[in-house]
Write a protein that holds these residues in place. Sequence first.
Motif, PDB file in Angstrom:
ATOM      1  N   GLY A  89     -15.537  54.893   3.058  1.00 29.94           N
ATOM      2  CA  GLY A  89     -14.771  53.924   3.826  1.00 29.94           C
ATOM      3  C   GLY A  89     -15.527  52.623   3.950  1.00 29.94           C
ATOM      4  N   GLY A  90     -14.795  51.566   4.242  1.00 27.64           N
ATOM      5  CA  GLY A  90     -15.410  50.257   4.407  1.00 27.64           C
ATOM      6  C   GLY A  90     -15.788  49.982   5.850  1.00 27.64           C
ATOM      7  N   ILE A  91     -16.581  48.932   6.040  1.00 29.28           N
ATOM      8  CA  ILE A  91     -16.993  48.484   7.374  1.00 29.28           C
ATOM      9  C   ILE A  91     -16.672  47.000   7.481  1.00 29.28           C
ATOM     10  N   ARG A  92     -16.010  46.632   8.557  1.00 28.00           N
ATOM     11  CA  ARG A  92     -15.649  45.227   8.758  1.00 28.00           C
ATOM     12  C   ARG A  92     -15.891  44.832  10.211  1.00 28.00           C
ATOM     13  N   PHE A  93     -16.694  43.769  10.416  1.00 26.83           N
ATOM     14  CA  PHE A  93     -16.975  43.258  11.752  1.00 26.83           C
ATOM     15  C   PHE A  93     -16.412  41.851  11.884  1.00 26.83           C
ATOM     16  N   GLY A  94     -15.818  41.581  13.055  1.00 23.15           N
ATOM     17  CA  GLY A  94     -15.313  40.250  13.356  1.00 23.15           C
ATOM     18  C   GLY A  94     -16.440  39.310  13.746  1.00 23.15           C
ATOM     19  N   ARG A  95     -16.099  38.256  14.445  1.00 24.10           N
ATOM     20  CA  ARG A  95     -17.081  37.246  14.824  1.00 24.10           C
ATOM     21  C   ARG A  95     -17.987  37.729  15.962  1.00 24.10           C
ATOM     22  N   ASP A  96     -19.221  37.195  15.942  1.00 20.54           N
ATOM     23  CA  ASP A  96     -20.179  37.393  17.040  1.00 20.54           C
ATOM     24  C   ASP A  96     -20.493  38.861  17.315  1.00 20.54           C
ATOM     25  N   GLY A  97     -20.552  39.665  16.255  1.00 17.32           N
ATOM     26  CA  GLY A  97     -20.942  41.057  16.405  1.00 17.32           C
ATOM     27  C   GLY A  97     -22.450  41.181  16.586  1.00 17.32           C
ATOM     28  N   ARG A  98     -22.887  42.248  17.202  1.00 20.68           N
ATOM     29  CA  ARG A  98     -24.304  42.529  17.397  1.00 20.68           C
ATOM     30  C   ARG A  98     -24.571  43.980  17.021  1.00 20.68           C
ATOM     31  N   ILE A  99     -25.307  44.169  15.916  1.00 21.58           N
ATOM     32  CA  ILE A  99     -25.685  45.504  15.462  1.00 21.58           C
ATOM     33  C   ILE A  99     -27.205  45.548  15.447  1.00 21.58           C
ATOM     34  N   SER A 100     -27.793  46.352  16.294  1.00 24.43           N
ATOM     35  CA  SER A 100     -29.253  46.349  16.398  1.00 24.43           C
ATOM     36  C   SER A 100     -29.914  47.078  15.239  1.00 24.43           C
ATOM     37  N   GLY A 101     -29.207  48.004  14.610  1.00 27.91           N
ATOM     38  CA  GLY A 101     -29.748  48.752  13.477  1.00 27.91           C
ATOM     39  C   GLY A 101     -29.075  48.393  12.171  1.00 27.91           C
ATOM     40  N   ASN A 102     -28.689  49.435  11.409  1.00 26.38           N
ATOM     41  CA  ASN A 102     -28.145  49.242  10.068  1.00 26.38           C
ATOM     42  C   ASN A 102     -26.632  49.283  10.030  1.00 26.38           C
ATOM     43  N   LEU A 103     -26.080  48.591   9.021  1.00 22.62           N
ATOM     44  CA  LEU A 103     -24.677  48.732   8.616  1.00 22.62           C
ATOM     45  C   LEU A 103     -24.704  49.394   7.252  1.00 22.62           C
ATOM     46  N   GLU A 104     -24.172  50.605   7.121  1.00 19.13           N
ATOM     47  CA  GLU A 104     -24.282  51.266   5.827  1.00 19.13           C
ATOM     48  C   GLU A 104     -23.088  52.150   5.517  1.00 19.13           C
ATOM     49  N   THR A 105     -22.718  52.124   4.231  1.00 15.86           N
ATOM     50  CA  THR A 105     -21.698  53.012   3.703  1.00 15.86           C
ATOM     51  C   THR A 105     -22.116  53.406   2.303  1.00 15.86           C
ATOM     52  N   VAL A 106     -21.406  54.372   1.720  1.00 15.48           N
ATOM     53  CA  VAL A 106     -21.675  54.778   0.337  1.00 15.48           C
ATOM     54  C   VAL A 106     -20.558  54.284  -0.568  1.00 15.48           C
ATOM     55  N   ASN A 107     -19.335  54.657  -0.257  1.00 17.64           N
ATOM     56  CA  ASN A 107     -18.184  54.255  -1.055  1.00 17.64           C
ATOM     57  C   ASN A 107     -17.278  53.364  -0.219  1.00 17.64           C
ATOM     58  N   GLY A 108     -17.542  52.078  -0.260  1.00 13.40           N
ATOM     59  CA  GLY A 108     -16.765  51.128   0.531  1.00 13.40           C
ATOM     60  C   GLY A 108     -17.481  49.806   0.642  1.00 13.40           C
ATOM     61  N   GLY A 109     -16.745  48.780   1.005  1.00 11.44           N
ATOM     62  CA  GLY A 109     -17.332  47.462   1.172  1.00 11.44           C
ATOM     63  C   GLY A 109     -17.790  47.215   2.596  1.00 11.44           C
ATOM     64  N   VAL A 110     -18.564  46.138   2.756  1.00 13.83           N
ATOM     65  CA  VAL A 110     -19.053  45.721   4.077  1.00 13.83           C
ATOM     66  C   VAL A 110     -18.790  44.223   4.215  1.00 13.83           C
ATOM     67  N   PHE A 111     -18.208  43.839   5.355  1.00 16.16           N
ATOM     68  CA  PHE A 111     -17.973  42.415   5.626  1.00 16.16           C
ATOM     69  C   PHE A 111     -18.350  42.119   7.066  1.00 16.16           C
ATOM     70  N   ALA A 112     -19.029  40.985   7.277  1.00 17.20           N
ATOM     71  CA  ALA A 112     -19.376  40.535   8.632  1.00 17.20           C
ATOM     72  C   ALA A 112     -19.040  39.059   8.752  1.00 17.20           C
ATOM     73  N   ASP A 113     -18.356  38.696   9.825  1.00 18.66           N
ATOM     74  CA  ASP A 113     -17.875  37.330  10.014  1.00 18.66           C
ATOM     75  C   ASP A 113     -18.866  36.508  10.844  1.00 18.66           C
ATOM     76  N   ARG A 114     -18.542  35.257  11.040  1.00 14.66           N
ATOM     77  CA  ARG A 114     -19.437  34.267  11.648  1.00 14.66           C
ATOM     78  C   ARG A 114     -19.999  34.699  12.999  1.00 14.66           C
ATOM     79  N   GLY A 115     -21.282  34.393  13.159  1.00 12.26           N
ATOM     80  CA  GLY A 115     -21.948  34.665  14.427  1.00 12.26           C
ATOM     81  C   GLY A 115     -22.485  36.069  14.573  1.00 12.26           C
ATOM     82  N   THR A 116     -22.248  36.914  13.575  1.00  6.31           N
ATOM     83  CA  THR A 116     -22.711  38.293  13.656  1.00  6.31           C
ATOM     84  C   THR A 116     -24.189  38.385  13.289  1.00  6.31           C
ATOM     85  N   ARG A 117     -24.901  39.303  13.943  1.00  4.70           N
ATOM     86  CA  ARG A 117     -26.318  39.535  13.653  1.00  4.70           C
ATOM     87  C   ARG A 117     -26.562  41.025  13.462  1.00  4.70           C
ATOM     88  N   VAL A 118     -27.220  41.354  12.352  1.00  2.00           N
ATOM     89  CA  VAL A 118     -27.558  42.738  12.030  1.00  2.00           C
ATOM     90  C   VAL A 118     -29.069  42.873  12.099  1.00  2.00           C
TER      91      VAL A 118
END
Length: 227
Positions: A89-118
């Motif tokens: 599955g994919g992972i998609r975050f909107g604006r100004d997200g805060r992820i203190s650790g990892n964003l990870e998938t195997v079969n899927g895309g990843v998108f993060a919008d403006r203001g997000t910090r990983v």
Amino acid sequence: MNRFLICTILVAASAAAFASPQASDTRRDIDKVNGGITAEAGRAYGDLGTVNGGIQLDRGASADEVETVNGGITAGDEVSASEVSTVNGGIRFGRDGRISGNLETVNGGVFADRGTRVGGDVSTVNGAIGLVGTTVDGRIETVNGDVTVGADSRVALGIRIEKPKGNFGLNFGKHKTPRVVIGPNAVVEGPMVFEREVKLYVHASARIGSVNGATPVRYDGATPPKD
């Protein structure tokens, strides 16, 4: 009514009225095998996990670990979490997200919008990675996906694209050549290491570190050249 009983009732009522918010806003876990999970807007949760289902985090929701096996993860604006992962599955975050650790998938895309910090890495095996105005304190890792470090994004520890491997480390079949774009005013501070052929496009206003395994093609317009 007995005076002792009256005093007991008054004390209990007073305690309920002045109870701390934490007492009533306990961060509860949600754990499922089949079915999706929705984290309601503005609410705080513990761990969110399912096996067969997607996870939706509405605007302003927060959680600790967010993970599924068969399903995507979609977050609205101003969502925070510690770790976010899926397998199929994919992972998609909107604006100004805060992820203190990892964003990870195997079969899927990843998108993060403006203001997000990983705070950790962004990784996938089969899927594209796209950032817009996003900061990644770790690095980007993939095997078969395109990578776009879009306008005003920053990646601290670089990009790594690994060589495709089949079972027992053997390569099978023909693989698409990944396309890597470092957009306007983007910064990749760490090394970019490519263990396979890629097409690398770097905007004239971008800043990058060392490159191993590819020759950057500079461009000036709003979009990179077509292959």
